[in-house]
Design an enzyme around this catalytic site. Structure first.
Site, mmCIF file in Angstrom:
data_model
loop_
_atom_site.group_PDB
_atom_site.id
_atom_site.type_symbol
_atom_site.label_atom_id
_atom_site.label_comp_id
_atom_site.label_asym_id
_atom_site.label_seq_id
_atom_site.Cartn_x
_atom_site.Cartn_y
_atom_site.Cartn_z
ATOM 1 N N SER A 166 31.605 50.121 60.429
ATOM 2 C CA SER A 166 30.524 50.891 61.033
ATOM 3 C C SER A 166 29.798 50.073 62.106
ATOM 4 C CB SER A 166 29.564 51.376 59.943
ATOM 5 O OG SER A 166 28.590 52.255 60.474
ATOM 6 N N ASP A 190 35.748 52.839 61.200
ATOM 7 C CA ASP A 190 34.832 53.887 61.649
ATOM 8 C C ASP A 190 33.624 53.288 62.364
ATOM 9 O OD1 ASP A 190 34.736 56.658 61.941
ATOM 10 O OD2 ASP A 190 33.136 56.848 60.482
ATOM 11 N N HIS A 260 32.536 58.856 56.410
ATOM 12 C CA HIS A 260 32.332 57.581 57.114
ATOM 13 C C HIS A 260 32.997 56.426 56.365
ATOM 14 C CE1 HIS A 260 30.501 55.027 60.040
ATOM 15 N NE2 HIS A 260 29.575 54.517 59.248
#
Length: 456
Positions: A166, A190, A260
């Site tokens: 992330s 992601d 996610h």
């Protein structure tokens, strides 16, 4: 980004704030002697950057050794002749240790003989997301200074592999930028979207940040970035709405985070399992599902990219292309991997309307289906069918012609055609297997045929 994205974030932020009172999330394991665990930050005081570098080695995979100074590294189990993998987590809403980190480190050490360094920046990644974003450059500088100590011990830049989750993916990009793109590899799981979709190349992960940059996209419509940021960009199930994840906001935190975090669990699964997560280059997801992208010749010269600790993702061409979108389908749970097959139906005669056919593969315990459409005035319809078992273990194929919606009478349409299939990648027609006889299909009726394909 959907217009209600921030509304959902603020709604769930209130839930997180309430949950955080008197809670530390997942209870950390009892640390061993001379072992250091991740910090827990106070939700309301977690914006100050306080970084720990925790070394895990094959000799002691469950013990994190705090290494800050060069002397710490020299007195630890660090082996400068091995590759080094840095794992950088992302935003931590509750200020707790990531629940997946122990399994991630263990999987890395089992899959590769390497040093694994977890970058703990729980302090600095907690509380407001935008405060964590402001810490990205400072964290990138701290990691860069730490890497300088490793290089002084004889570690080569090309042996360093950063895995960022992330927001951590953009931290990794920042570090790579500071080293002029000479680090070996960056893997973004992601990469975060908010504040980064329109950012400059210097501010976000991009192909120039390492010799090889890959990104796995699983939540492009919410928390993940929707643009390609690597040499190879995997868009899992199109990059959003992962199978098995909640589709209702009433699922709470899981609704926001499941898609996610699927990138993390996919990567762990790729490390732990032998079944390959292979992807195929295509312009977009719709064309991939429609069977328009069947091989990896363009641009990879037949070397299909694969998720996991494979050199350059299995891509064997130089120079590497940039920002190539590749697609694959998965199941809803580990090990996630599937086999992709092209399925085709060839009409004997074209029709003056669209023809929709459901194709179902049956193995010993699993059924997998896809709908294909033959456009009006055309003879061939095709699509990509994902199935857990290899094609040679498929026992039967079922075909069903979808009936037209007629209120006043039953649809009695009958068509005749030929069914064919081939496993991806389809590099030539030698893999194509067709049913020996033409198939007669009547609207709403299912026809079954044995499928006999030899395992190679």
């Amino acid at each position: 980004m959907p217009p209600d994205f921030w509304e959902r974030c603020f709604w769930l932020w209130g839930l997180l704030l309430w949950l955080s009172v008197g809670s530390t999330g997942d209870a950390p394991p009892t640390p061993q002697t001379n072992c250091t665990d991740f910090q827990n930050a106070n939700l309301l005081r977690g914006t100050n950057l306080k970084v720990q570098f925790l070394l895990f080695t094959p000799l002691d995979p469950s013990c994190g050794q705090l290494v800050e100074e060069s002397s710490d590294i020299q007195n630890s189990g660090f082996n400068a002749t091995l590759g080094t993998k840095l794992v950088i987590h992302g935003f931590r809403a509750l200020g707790t240790k990531p629940s997946w980190i122990d399994r991630f480190i263990d999987a890395l050490l089992r899959a590769a003989d390497a040093n694994v360094i977890a970058v703990d920046w729980v302090y600095g990644s907690t509380a407001a997301y935008f405060s964590a974003v402001e810490n990205v450059i400072k964290l990138g500088l701290e990691i860069s200074r730490f890497l300088r100590k490793l290089l002084a011990l004889g570690v080569s830049e090309s042996s360093i592999h950063i895995i960022g989750i992330s927001l951590g993916a953009h931290v990794g990009g920042m570090v790579g930028h500071f080293y002029n793109g000479q680090l070996g590899q960056i893997t973004g799981l992601d990469p975060a979207g908010p504040e980064y979709t329109r950012a400059s190349l210097e501010e976000r992960l991009d192909p120039g940040d390492a010799l090889f940059v890959e990104a796995i996209h699983t939540d492009t419509d919410n928390l993940g970035i929707r643009i390609p940021v690597g040499h190879v960009d995997y868009f899992i199930n199109g990059g959003q709405d992962q199978p098995g994840c909640p589709t209702s906001i009433y699922a709470g935190y899981s609704y926001l985070i499941c898609d996610h975090m699927r990138a993390v669990h996919l990567y762990i699964s790729a490390l732990e399992n032998s079944c390959p997560l292979v992807a195929f280059p295509c312009t977009n997801y719709k064309d991939f599902l429609a069977g328009q992208c069947l091989d990896c010749f363009n641009p990879f010269l037949l070397s299909c990219p694969r998720i996991g600790l494979v050199e350059q993702g299995g891509v064997k061409i130089e120079p590497l292309p940039k920002e190539v979108k590749v697609y694959l389908l998965t199941t809803s749970m580990a090990p996630y991997c599937v086999h992709h097959s092209l399925v085709e139906f060839h009409l004997q005669e074209p029709r003056n309307k669209d023809t929709c056919i459901t194709v179902t593969f049956l193995s010993s315990s699993v059924t997998s289906s896809v709908k294909i459409t033959i456009p009006r005035h055309q003879r061939v319809g095709k699509g990509v069918l994902a199935h857990p078992s290899p094609q040679c273990q498929i026992n039967q194929v079922k075909l069903k012609l979808q009936a037209s919606h007629r209120v006043w009478k039953k649809d009695q349409t009958t068509i005749i055609g030929r069914f064919c299939t081939a496993p991806l990648p389809v590099n030539d027609n030698k893999k194509m297997v067709c049913l020996p006889e033409p198939v007669n299909l009547q609207a709403s009726e299912t026809v079954s045929h044995d499928l006999k394909i030899t395992c190679i």
